[in-house]
Design a protein around this motif. Sequence first.
Motif, short mmCIF file in Angstrom:
data_model
loop_
_atom_site.label_atom_id
_atom_site.label_comp_id
_atom_site.label_asym_id
_atom_site.label_seq_id
_atom_site.Cartn_x
_atom_site.Cartn_y
_atom_site.Cartn_z
N ALA A 1 0.83 -1.21 0.00
CA ALA A 1 0.00 0.00 0.00
C ALA A 1 0.87 1.26 0.00
N VAL A 2 1.96 1.25 0.78
CA VAL A 2 2.87 2.41 0.81
C VAL A 2 3.47 2.64 -0.57
N ALA A 3 3.83 1.56 -1.26
CA ALA A 3 4.47 1.66 -2.57
C ALA A 3 3.47 1.95 -3.70
N ALA A 4 2.20 1.66 -3.46
CA ALA A 4 1.20 1.79 -4.52
C ALA A 4 0.88 3.25 -4.83
N GLU A 5 0.66 3.52 -6.10
CA GLU A 5 0.22 4.85 -6.50
C GLU A 5 -1.19 5.10 -5.97
N ASN A 6 -2.02 4.04 -6.03
CA ASN A 6 -3.39 4.12 -5.52
C ASN A 6 -3.65 2.90 -4.64
N PRO A 7 -3.60 3.05 -3.30
CA PRO A 7 -3.80 1.89 -2.43
C PRO A 7 -5.23 1.34 -2.45
N PHE A 8 -6.16 2.00 -3.13
CA PHE A 8 -7.55 1.55 -3.19
C PHE A 8 -7.84 0.70 -4.43
N THR A 9 -6.82 0.38 -5.22
CA THR A 9 -6.98 -0.37 -6.47
C THR A 9 -7.75 -1.67 -6.30
N ASN A 10 -7.44 -2.44 -5.26
CA ASN A 10 -8.06 -3.76 -5.07
C ASN A 10 -9.33 -3.72 -4.24
N LEU A 11 -9.71 -2.56 -3.76
CA LEU A 11 -10.87 -2.44 -2.88
C LEU A 11 -12.15 -2.75 -3.65
N GLU A 12 -12.97 -3.64 -3.09
CA GLU A 12 -14.19 -4.08 -3.77
C GLU A 12 -15.43 -3.54 -3.09
N VAL A 13 -15.84 -2.33 -3.46
CA VAL A 13 -17.08 -1.76 -2.94
C VAL A 13 -18.22 -2.61 -3.49
#
Length: 163
Positions: A109-121
Amino acid sequence: RLIINPEGIKVEAPERQAPKRVSLADAPMGDVIEVRATLVQHSDRSPFYDACPTCGKSARDGECKAHGKVEPTKKLLFSAVIDDGSASIRSVFFSNAAETILGMTRDEAVAAENPFTNLEVGRQFIFTGRIRRNEMYDRTEMTVFAVTPVDPEKEAEKLADSG
């Protein structure tokens, strides 16, 4: 003088009870509960905060209230709204629970540009946590300790056993 594990004295630890599955509408304040709910909304705010490497508490501007000046580490803190059909509640996820809901480790998550990429709303999970009153914001919240994907077979067994 402190004697660790003195001979002849045995202390029985209380039996840990599994959290009770309840609806959010009936969730008692302060109890550890389990609820099957849908992730319906999440905060777009950064899911990180600076923490003291010694105690894990907030270290704003590199200052820990307990340990003074520190070199803070990044900890995960994520908030979202969950809904079980009876009610919805703002929920706060720390560490492992945040990693599970985000679908990545803290380092990823720290390295990710967008830490919400895998989030499944819109996905259902089993959330385990405690319902509490957030006095600062004058609202009821759930502090989530664990997040588990819904297992349809286990859920069907629970329904069959209950009725």
